[in-house]
Motif scaffolding. Structure first.
Motif, PDB file in Angstrom:
ATOM      1  N   LYS A   1       9.804  92.976  18.786  1.00  0.00           N
ATOM      2  CA  LYS A   1       9.358  94.064  19.670  1.00  0.00           C
ATOM      3  C   LYS A   1       7.856  94.266  19.563  1.00  0.00           C
ATOM      4  CE  LYS A   1      13.568  96.764  19.422  1.00  0.00           C
ATOM      5  NZ  LYS A   1      14.125  97.889  18.682  1.00  0.00           N
ATOM      6  N   GLU A   2       7.359  94.198  18.318  1.00  0.00           N
ATOM      7  CA  GLU A   2       5.928  94.395  18.097  1.00  0.00           C
ATOM      8  C   GLU A   2       5.132  93.275  18.764  1.00  0.00           C
ATOM      9  OE1 GLU A   2       4.941  96.961  15.092  1.00  0.00           O
ATOM     10  OE2 GLU A   2       3.722  97.141  16.898  1.00  0.00           O
TER      11      GLU A   2
ATOM     12  N   LEU B   1       4.220 100.017  16.536  1.00  0.00           N
ATOM     13  CA  LEU B   1       5.381 100.526  17.278  1.00  0.00           C
ATOM     14  C   LEU B   1       6.140 101.608  16.519  1.00  0.00           C
ATOM     15  CD1 LEU B   1       6.334  99.929  20.045  1.00  0.00           C
ATOM     16  CD2 LEU B   1       7.799  98.136  19.192  1.00  0.00           C
ATOM     17  N   PRO B   2       6.415 101.441  15.201  1.00  0.00           N
ATOM     18  CA  PRO B   2       7.086 102.521  14.466  1.00  0.00           C
ATOM     19  C   PRO B   2       6.295 103.827  14.522  1.00  0.00           C
ATOM     20  CG  PRO B   2       6.974 100.547  13.118  1.00  0.00           C
ATOM     21  CD  PRO B   2       6.204 100.257  14.349  1.00  0.00           C
TER      22      PRO B   2
ATOM     23  N   TYR C   1      -4.729  99.854  14.517  1.00  0.00           N
ATOM     24  CA  TYR C   1      -3.778  99.550  15.566  1.00  0.00           C
ATOM     25  C   TYR C   1      -2.595 100.517  15.437  1.00  0.00           C
ATOM     26  CZ  TYR C   1       0.197  96.930  17.446  1.00  0.00           C
ATOM     27  OH  TYR C   1       1.329  96.546  18.094  1.00  0.00           O
TER      28      TYR C   1
ATOM     29  N   LYS D   1      -5.456  99.211  34.729  1.00  0.00           N
ATOM     30  CA  LYS D   1      -5.048  99.603  33.385  1.00  0.00           C
ATOM     31  C   LYS D   1      -6.030 100.637  32.821  1.00  0.00           C
ATOM     32  CE  LYS D   1      -3.864  97.745  28.931  1.00  0.00           C
ATOM     33  NZ  LYS D   1      -4.541  97.030  27.884  1.00  0.00           N
TER      34      LYS D   1
ATOM     35  N   ARG E   1       5.130  93.595  22.537  1.00  0.00           N
ATOM     36  CA  ARG E   1       4.208  94.631  23.008  1.00  0.00           C
ATOM     37  C   ARG E   1       2.773  94.116  22.975  1.00  0.00           C
ATOM     38  NH1 ARG E   1       1.800  99.800  21.506  1.00  0.00           N
ATOM     39  NH2 ARG E   1       1.708  99.189  19.334  1.00  0.00           N
ATOM     40  N   LEU E   2       2.417  93.377  21.914  1.00  0.00           N
ATOM     41  CA  LEU E   2       1.080  92.803  21.815  1.00  0.00           C
ATOM     42  C   LEU E   2       0.859  91.755  22.899  1.00  0.00           C
ATOM     43  CD1 LEU E   2       0.465  92.221  18.009  1.00  0.00           C
ATOM     44  CD2 LEU E   2      -0.779  93.736  19.527  1.00  0.00           C
TER      45      LEU E   2
ATOM     46  N   ASP F   1      -0.638  92.230  26.563  1.00  0.00           N
ATOM     47  CA  ASP F   1      -2.069  92.390  26.865  1.00  0.00           C
ATOM     48  C   ASP F   1      -2.856  91.137  26.595  1.00  0.00           C
ATOM     49  OD1 ASP F   1      -1.732  95.566  25.287  1.00  0.00           O
ATOM     50  OD2 ASP F   1      -1.641  95.078  27.425  1.00  0.00           O
TER      51      ASP F   1
END
Lengths: 271, 91
Positions: free
Chosen positions: B15-16, A206-207, A203, A39, B19-20, B23
């Protein structure tokens, strides 16, 4: 003291795609380097640099005219640029190297950045370069300083606080040194390298990542910049350090005299 | 608040969190599985107050996970690049 001119700041943030900090590093089978099939993510110090640029703009609003991020690396480095764009940068420049090319060295990177900055002169120039103090993969910690030397700009390294005094065209940068801290008052244009304490990067939600897909990434090659990125160092061999030998029998002592004898043997006690 | 807008919120949150969750550092903690199961459990909620409570819990988990990740990273970097000096041995 000259009259304060309304100067719009153009910030350039060079970033690097490195092996992720949490990955356990392994030497590759050929012993020429580390296993790169792992990664990767943006160098944490560069995240701090991007964050600082975005915060400067949040403080100074329209006085910051653009935040550009630039990276020199293989095609996959574009993902790192997208993360920076998602954090708040406006546009990106990707100096693309072929996948098989060796990792560029600090001098090469600094020369490429110098060429990028020269190129940007037609579009408004660069006033402030903020970059990480070192990359966590090679830990060279040289690129910022070499760049400042090549550009003949002042440098404020290991910054733990950056305060842009736009009206006077100076930046007050606080940094820690052995035995205390110092504040440097630097004229623009300036190179700043970031220390861990400077800020905590946001952070990239996503948007924001979706929005970042629309931001422009300019692709360049080292030939476009007339820069030669061939490494000057050749790595002959990389091996893991020898396994640590355990405490051994020294741990089992039956009385104090034996302990003192063992300590004398180890050279830790002289009398 | 229409049902569609809460659905959009719930999906965006999923979705958020997904994604988190990819990991998550502890391989023994099935983050993605738990996420899926919690969403499946609550899929039939109709009362807007309950929906709001569930979404708030999701947001809370998202913030806690973000805090975990950033603390973990900061601690690692501090240990490697800025270690606390060893205490001086007593004379």
């Amino acid at each position: 003291m000259y009259p304060s001119t309304v100067r719009l700041l153009n910030i350039l943030v060079p970033i690097k795609r490195c092996v992720d900090y949490a990955v356990k590093i392994r030497v590759n089978p050929q012993q020429t380097g580390i296993d790169l099939n792992v990664k990767h993510s943006m160098n944490p110090f560069d995240e701090i640099a991007v964050e600082e640029a975005v915060r400067i703009r949040e403080r100074m609003k329209e006085k910051v005219s653009s935040i550009k991020v630039v990276t020199i690396g293989p095609p996959k480095s574009a993902e790192t640029l997208r993360t920076a764009l998602a954090m708040g940068a406006d546009s990106a420049i990707h100096v693309e190297l072929p996948e098989s090319a060796p990792s560029p060295e600090p001098l090469g990177v600094a020369k490429a950045l110098q060429a990028v900055i020269a190129r940007e002169k037609e579009k408004g120039g660069v006033d402030l370069v903020i970059m990480g103090k070192q990359a966590i993969d090679d830990d060279a910690g040289q690129t910022g300083q070499i760049l400042a030397g090549l550009l003949d700009w002042p440098q404020a390294t290991f910054a733990s606080k950056v305060d842009v005094d736009e009206a006077n065209g100076v930046v007050n940068v606080a940094g820690e040194i052995d035995g205390g801290s110092q504040v440097l008052k630097c004229k623009l244009p300036l190179v700043v390298t970031t220390d861990l304490r400077l800020n905590e990067p946001r952070y990239a939600s996503l948007p924001n990542i979706m929005k970042a897909k629309k931001k422009p990434i300019e692709k360049l090659s080292p030939a476009d910049l007339r820069v030669d990125l061939t490494p000057r160092l050749e790595t002959l061999k990389i091996t893991e350090p020898p396994k640590r030998v355990g405490g051994g029998k020294a741990r089992c002592v039956s009385n104090v005299d034996e302990l003192i004898a063992k300590l004398k043997d180890a050279g830790l006690v002289t009398s | 608040m229409s049902a569609n807008s809460t659905r959009l919120r719930a999906l965006a949150l999923y979705k958020e969190l997904h994604r988190l969750g990819r990991d998550y550092p502890d391989p023994n903690y099935d983050f993605l599985g738990k996420l899926r199961r919690m969403y499946e459990k609550n899929r039939h909620l109709k009362d807007p107050e309950e929906i709001e409570k569930a979404l708030k819990l999701g947001e809370y988990i998202k913030n806690e996970t973000l805090a975990l990740y950033s603390l973990r990273k900061y601690r690692h970097l501090k240990r490697v690049y800025d270690p606390a000096p060893l205490p001086k041995p007593p004379l």
